[in-house]
Every structure is written in structure tokens, then in C-alpha cells.
Design a protein around this motif. Structure first.
Motif, mmCIF file in Angstrom:
data_model
loop_
_atom_site.group_PDB
_atom_site.id
_atom_site.type_symbol
_atom_site.label_atom_id
_atom_site.label_comp_id
_atom_site.label_asym_id
_atom_site.label_seq_id
_atom_site.Cartn_x
_atom_site.Cartn_y
_atom_site.Cartn_z
ATOM 1 N N MET A 27 0.826 -1.205 0.000
ATOM 2 C CA MET A 27 0.000 0.000 0.000
ATOM 3 C C MET A 27 0.859 1.253 0.000
ATOM 4 S SD MET A 27 -3.117 -0.984 2.591
ATOM 5 C CE MET A 27 -4.209 -2.368 2.242
ATOM 6 N N HIS A 28 1.921 1.235 0.813
ATOM 7 C CA HIS A 28 2.822 2.387 0.840
ATOM 8 C C HIS A 28 3.476 2.585 -0.524
ATOM 9 C CE1 HIS A 28 5.773 5.282 2.308
ATOM 10 N NE2 HIS A 28 6.703 4.567 1.695
ATOM 11 N N ALA A 29 3.860 1.479 -1.187
ATOM 12 C CA ALA A 29 4.486 1.567 -2.513
ATOM 13 C C ALA A 29 3.524 2.188 -3.522
ATOM 14 C CB ALA A 29 4.916 0.179 -2.976
ATOM 15 N N LEU A 30 2.235 1.852 -3.411
ATOM 16 C CA LEU A 30 1.233 2.393 -4.320
ATOM 17 C C LEU A 30 1.070 3.899 -4.124
ATOM 18 C CD1 LEU A 30 -1.066 2.154 -6.364
ATOM 19 C CD2 LEU A 30 -2.544 1.353 -4.505
ATOM 20 N N ASP B 33 -13.272 -6.225 0.470
ATOM 21 C CA ASP B 33 -13.634 -5.507 1.689
ATOM 22 C C ASP B 33 -12.457 -5.454 2.659
ATOM 23 O OD1 ASP B 33 -16.168 -5.120 0.724
ATOM 24 O OD2 ASP B 33 -17.035 -6.841 1.780
ATOM 25 N N THR B 34 -11.667 -6.523 2.704
ATOM 26 C CA THR B 34 -10.507 -6.565 3.598
ATOM 27 C C THR B 34 -9.478 -5.515 3.199
ATOM 28 O OG1 THR B 34 -10.815 -8.940 3.989
ATOM 29 C CG2 THR B 34 -8.649 -8.007 4.495
ATOM 30 N N VAL B 35 -9.214 -5.406 1.899
ATOM 31 C CA VAL B 35 -8.256 -4.403 1.414
ATOM 32 C C VAL B 35 -8.764 -3.003 1.722
ATOM 33 C CG1 VAL B 35 -7.211 -3.391 -0.648
ATOM 34 C CG2 VAL B 35 -7.251 -5.869 -0.374
ATOM 35 N N ARG B 36 -10.048 -2.767 1.516
ATOM 36 C CA ARG B 36 -10.630 -1.452 1.794
ATOM 37 C C ARG B 36 -10.496 -1.098 3.277
ATOM 38 N NH1 ARG B 36 -14.049 0.520 -2.135
ATOM 39 N NH2 ARG B 36 -14.422 -0.865 -3.895
ATOM 40 N N LEU B 37 -10.765 -2.074 4.144
ATOM 41 C CA LEU B 37 -10.673 -1.826 5.581
ATOM 42 C C LEU B 37 -9.238 -1.510 5.983
ATOM 43 C CD1 LEU B 37 -11.879 -1.761 8.416
ATOM 44 C CD2 LEU B 37 -11.565 -4.256 8.528
ATOM 45 N N CYS B 38 -8.284 -2.294 5.497
ATOM 46 C CA CYS B 38 -6.869 -2.052 5.811
ATOM 47 C C CYS B 38 -6.424 -0.696 5.281
ATOM 48 C CB CYS B 38 -6.004 -3.172 5.229
ATOM 49 S SG CYS B 38 -6.247 -4.787 6.005
ATOM 50 N N TRP B 39 -6.931 -0.325 4.112
ATOM 51 C CA TRP B 39 -6.607 0.972 3.518
ATOM 52 C C TRP B 39 -7.058 2.109 4.433
ATOM 53 C CZ3 TRP B 39 -3.681 2.243 -0.586
ATOM 54 C CH2 TRP B 39 -3.824 3.507 -1.160
ATOM 55 N N GLU B 40 -8.279 1.980 4.952
ATOM 56 C CA GLU B 40 -8.818 3.008 5.851
ATOM 57 C C GLU B 40 -8.051 3.047 7.166
ATOM 58 O OE1 GLU B 40 -12.930 2.150 6.271
ATOM 59 O OE2 GLU B 40 -13.418 2.607 4.169
ATOM 60 N N LEU B 41 -7.753 1.860 7.730
ATOM 61 C CA LEU B 41 -7.031 1.804 8.998
ATOM 62 C C LEU B 41 -5.623 2.376 8.871
ATOM 63 C CD1 LEU B 41 -8.112 -1.726 10.304
ATOM 64 C CD2 LEU B 41 -8.900 0.513 11.105
ATOM 65 N N ALA B 42 -5.044 2.275 7.672
ATOM 66 C CA ALA B 42 -3.701 2.821 7.444
ATOM 67 C C ALA B 42 -3.728 4.338 7.258
ATOM 68 C CB ALA B 42 -3.067 2.161 6.230
ATOM 69 N N GLY B 43 -4.922 4.912 7.179
ATOM 70 C CA GLY B 43 -5.044 6.362 7.048
ATOM 71 C C GLY B 43 -4.950 6.879 5.628
ATOM 72 N N TYR B 44 -5.082 5.977 4.628
ATOM 73 C CA TYR B 44 -4.947 6.404 3.237
ATOM 74 C C TYR B 44 -6.259 6.887 2.622
ATOM 75 C CZ TYR B 44 -0.307 4.248 3.274
ATOM 76 O OH TYR B 44 0.999 3.931 3.553
ATOM 77 N N ALA B 45 -7.390 6.626 3.278
ATOM 78 C CA ALA B 45 -8.681 7.080 2.743
ATOM 79 C C ALA B 45 -8.883 8.564 3.075
ATOM 80 C CB ALA B 45 -9.807 6.227 3.321
ATOM 81 N N HIS B 46 -8.051 9.375 2.452
ATOM 82 C CA HIS B 46 -8.013 10.801 2.752
ATOM 83 C C HIS B 46 -7.918 11.578 1.437
ATOM 84 C CE1 HIS B 46 -6.469 14.716 4.156
ATOM 85 N NE2 HIS B 46 -6.983 14.400 5.337
ATOM 86 N N PRO B 47 -8.612 12.701 1.303
ATOM 87 C CA PRO B 47 -8.591 13.460 0.041
ATOM 88 C C PRO B 47 -7.186 13.864 -0.416
ATOM 89 C CG PRO B 47 -10.324 14.266 1.469
ATOM 90 C CD PRO B 47 -9.533 13.308 2.300
ATOM 91 N N ALA B 48 -6.247 13.985 0.520
ATOM 92 C CA ALA B 48 -4.895 14.402 0.153
ATOM 93 C C ALA B 48 -4.097 13.266 -0.492
ATOM 94 C CB ALA B 48 -4.154 14.917 1.376
ATOM 95 N N VAL B 49 -4.586 12.049 -0.354
ATOM 96 C CA VAL B 49 -3.881 10.889 -0.947
ATOM 97 C C VAL B 49 -4.353 10.702 -2.387
ATOM 98 C CG1 VAL B 49 -3.496 8.399 -0.795
ATOM 99 C CG2 VAL B 49 -3.647 9.774 1.298
ATOM 100 N N PRO B 50 -3.445 10.701 -3.360
ATOM 101 C CA PRO B 50 -3.844 10.635 -4.777
ATOM 102 C C PRO B 50 -4.201 9.228 -5.253
ATOM 103 C CG PRO B 50 -1.475 10.775 -4.641
ATOM 104 C CD PRO B 50 -1.985 10.868 -3.223
ATOM 105 N N VAL B 51 -4.625 8.369 -4.347
ATOM 106 C CA VAL B 51 -5.081 7.027 -4.688
ATOM 107 C C VAL B 51 -6.486 6.871 -4.110
ATOM 108 C CG1 VAL B 51 -4.696 4.551 -4.523
ATOM 109 C CG2 VAL B 51 -2.732 6.099 -4.619
ATOM 110 N N VAL B 52 -7.436 6.482 -4.954
ATOM 111 C CA VAL B 52 -8.833 6.357 -4.531
ATOM 112 C C VAL B 52 -9.283 4.917 -4.687
ATOM 113 C CG1 VAL B 52 -11.202 7.097 -4.971
ATOM 114 C CG2 VAL B 52 -9.319 8.724 -5.228
ATOM 115 N N MET B 53 -9.866 4.358 -3.628
ATOM 116 C CA MET B 53 -10.483 3.045 -3.687
ATOM 117 C C MET B 53 -11.913 3.227 -4.162
ATOM 118 S SD MET B 53 -8.564 0.400 -2.641
ATOM 119 C CE MET B 53 -6.837 0.348 -2.130
ATOM 120 N N ASP B 54 -12.152 2.972 -5.445
ATOM 121 C CA ASP B 54 -13.470 3.190 -6.023
ATOM 122 C C ASP B 54 -14.416 2.050 -5.639
ATOM 123 O OD1 ASP B 54 -15.339 4.592 -7.390
ATOM 124 O OD2 ASP B 54 -14.443 4.330 -9.371
ATOM 125 N N ALA B 55 -15.697 2.350 -5.676
ATOM 126 C CA ALA B 55 -16.708 1.339 -5.339
ATOM 127 C C ALA B 55 -16.812 0.323 -6.455
ATOM 128 C CB ALA B 55 -18.048 2.029 -5.110
#
Length: 269
Positions: free
Chosen positions: A225-228, A247-269
Motif C-alpha cells: 500500500m505504501h508503494a502504491l 472488503d478486507t483491502v478497503r478496511l486495511c486501507w482506511e485503517l492505514a489512514g490512506y482514505a483521505h482526500p490528500a492521498v492521490p489514490v482512490v479506492m473506487d466502489a
């Protein structure tokens, strides 16, 4: 639908394949001639990419000679766009001339100056997109003794298909599913995070946004995730949209703090 797979022989290639062929010392002119001859058998127009003077003559003297796209040293740095344009011209001509498709053999020889892995990956991604969109067969031959292990690992990851019995299978593969769209399958972990970072950086270097499909991804860990995120941030104004994440990847992404507008990677639905 394109899927990653290993080949034991060159005559197993199919339309749309992009193969990383790790050429063992025993890989001789006979094997490349057989690949060319197989093209004539299936009605394919054959193109050989490499340095001038390294032509592969047809095994059958009655068959048409391959089209040689000779460039000095390794094509793929400043010459990438020119090379792809020539390949597309030959492909259009092949259709007009009644060929089934085009069959490409790209002989990869290192040049005197060190080759940046990202430059090489950018070329291979372009070739993969070409194979995917045109239905061409593209085989890239690398002799392991001429390349360092890290570069070969990076290269293999952006070929959906491989051949070479001694080659360890990469943990992940990233390959084209459409213009600026890439499928990622396998495992992206700490052992291959550097290769994944390089592949994504190569994908976004000339376009503002790419889409990655995670439908067939088995695992991506914190290092992946950090590499991405790091790859998306490498150049300003770049954006990566991830589709099909579990769902597991999405949850880990959120817990890592990457689900933020400042991060240029978006987990689309």
C-alpha cells in the motif's frame, strides 16, 4: 479476458500474449526460427525488434522474411513512441494484407549505458497495451546472464505471460486491460513492493490518471500500500483509481489512514 500464465514452449503463444522469455544458454537460433515459422503457419506477419544486423531468417525459405525494426541498442528510452508508432503501422498494413495478426520478437540486449528500470518498464507496459489492444503476440527475449536480477524481476512483473523453466514466478503481475487500465494479480508484499512501485510509476509517468483492477489480487500488505501511494505521489498531478478491491483491502486501507482526500489514490466502489 487476459489472464496470467506460464508457457513451456513458444508454440503455446496465443493472440494478445505478451511473454517474458528468459532465454537460457541453450536458446538458439533454432528456437527463434521455429517461432517465426509458426507465424507463417498461422498466417501472422512477423516483426523482429533489435539491433541492426541481428535478423532471424525464416526457417522455411518460401516464407516471407520478417519485418525488421532495427534500432541502435535497446529500444524503449527516447525511441519508445517512435517504435510503437512503427509497430502500429505494420499492424494496420498486416490487416490490409490479409494476415491474421502480427507476431513480434523483441530481442533485449543491454546497452553500454545503464538502463533505468523505470524506462524499461514504461516500454514493456506500452508493448503490453499494444498486445492487448491489437491482439498481437509479443515475445520479449532476455538472457538472464546479461541482466541483473532486480531488473529482470521488475521486467517479469509487467508481462502477463512468462517462459523459462529456471525463472521464479513473480509474486504479482500487472498487465493491460484497456487504455490506461491495468489488472494486478497475485501478491504485493514487502518482497516485491519495490517492483510494484516501479511498475505503477512507469504507468503514470505520461498520463494524469490510471486505473488498477484488484479483482484477482490475492493480497496487498502495508508495504504494498505504501508503494502504491508513493508511486502516485512521485509526479505532481497524478491519480490512481483502484477498482475491485476486496472488503478486507478497503478496511486495511482506511485503517492505514490512506482514505483521505490528500492521498492521490482512490479506492473506487
Amino acid at each position: 479476458m487476459r489472464t496470467a500464465r506460464a508457457l513451456s514452449r513458444l508454440d503455446e503463444v496465443e493472440l494478445g500474449d505478451h511473454v517474458c522469455w528468459r532465454m537460457e544458454p541453450a536458446a538458439t537460433v533454432a528456437q527463434t526460427r521455429a517461432y517465426v515459422a509458426s507465424g507463417a503457419l498461422h498466417g501472422d506477419k512477423v516483426m523482429v525488434i533489435g539491433s541492426p544486423g541481428r535478423a532471424t531468417p525464416p526457417a522455411d525459405r518460401t516464407a516471407a522474411a520478417p519485418v525488421m525494426l532495427g534500432l541502435p541498442g535497446l529500444p524503449g528510452l527516447a525511441d519508445a513512441d517512435e517504435l510503437l508508432a512503427a509497430m502500429r503501422r505494420e499492424t494496420r498494413a498486416a490487416v490490409r494484407e490479409g494476415f491474421r495478426s502480427v507476431r513480434v520478437l523483441a530481442k533485449r540486449d543491454p546497452v553500454a549505458d545503464p538502463v533505468e528500470a523505470e524506462d524499461l518498464l514504461a516500454l514493456e507496459l506500452k508493448l503490453d497495451e499494444f498486445a492487448s489492444e491489437s491482439g498481437a503476440i509479443v515475445v520479449c527475449g532476455y538472457r538472464p546472464a546479461q541482466w541483473d536480477t532486480s531488473t529482470l524481476e521488475h521486467v517479469a512483473c509487467v508481462h502477463p505471460h512468462e517462459m523459462g523453466t529456471r525463472a521464479p514466478r513473480p509474486s504479482f503481475r500487472m498487465f493491460s486491460t484497456g487504455t490506461d487500465r491495468w489488472s494486478v494479480d497475485g501478491v504485493v508484499d514487502s518482497q516485491c513492493a519495490e517492483a510494484f512501485n516501479a511498475a505503477v510509476r512507469a504507468a503514470v509517468r505520461h498520463v494524469p490518471m490510471v486505473k488498477l483492477r484488484f479483482d484477482t489480487l490475492d493480497l496487498i500488505d502495508a508495504a504494498g500500500m505504501h508503494a502504491l501511494v508513493d508511486a502516485a505521489r512521485h509526479l505532481p498531478g497524478r491519480r490512481v483509481v483502484v477498482e475491485g478491491a476486496s472488503d478486507t483491502v478497503r478496511l486495511c486501507w482506511e485503517l492505514a489512514g490512506y482514505a483521505h482526500p490528500a492521498v492521490p489514490v482512490v479506492m473506487d466502489a
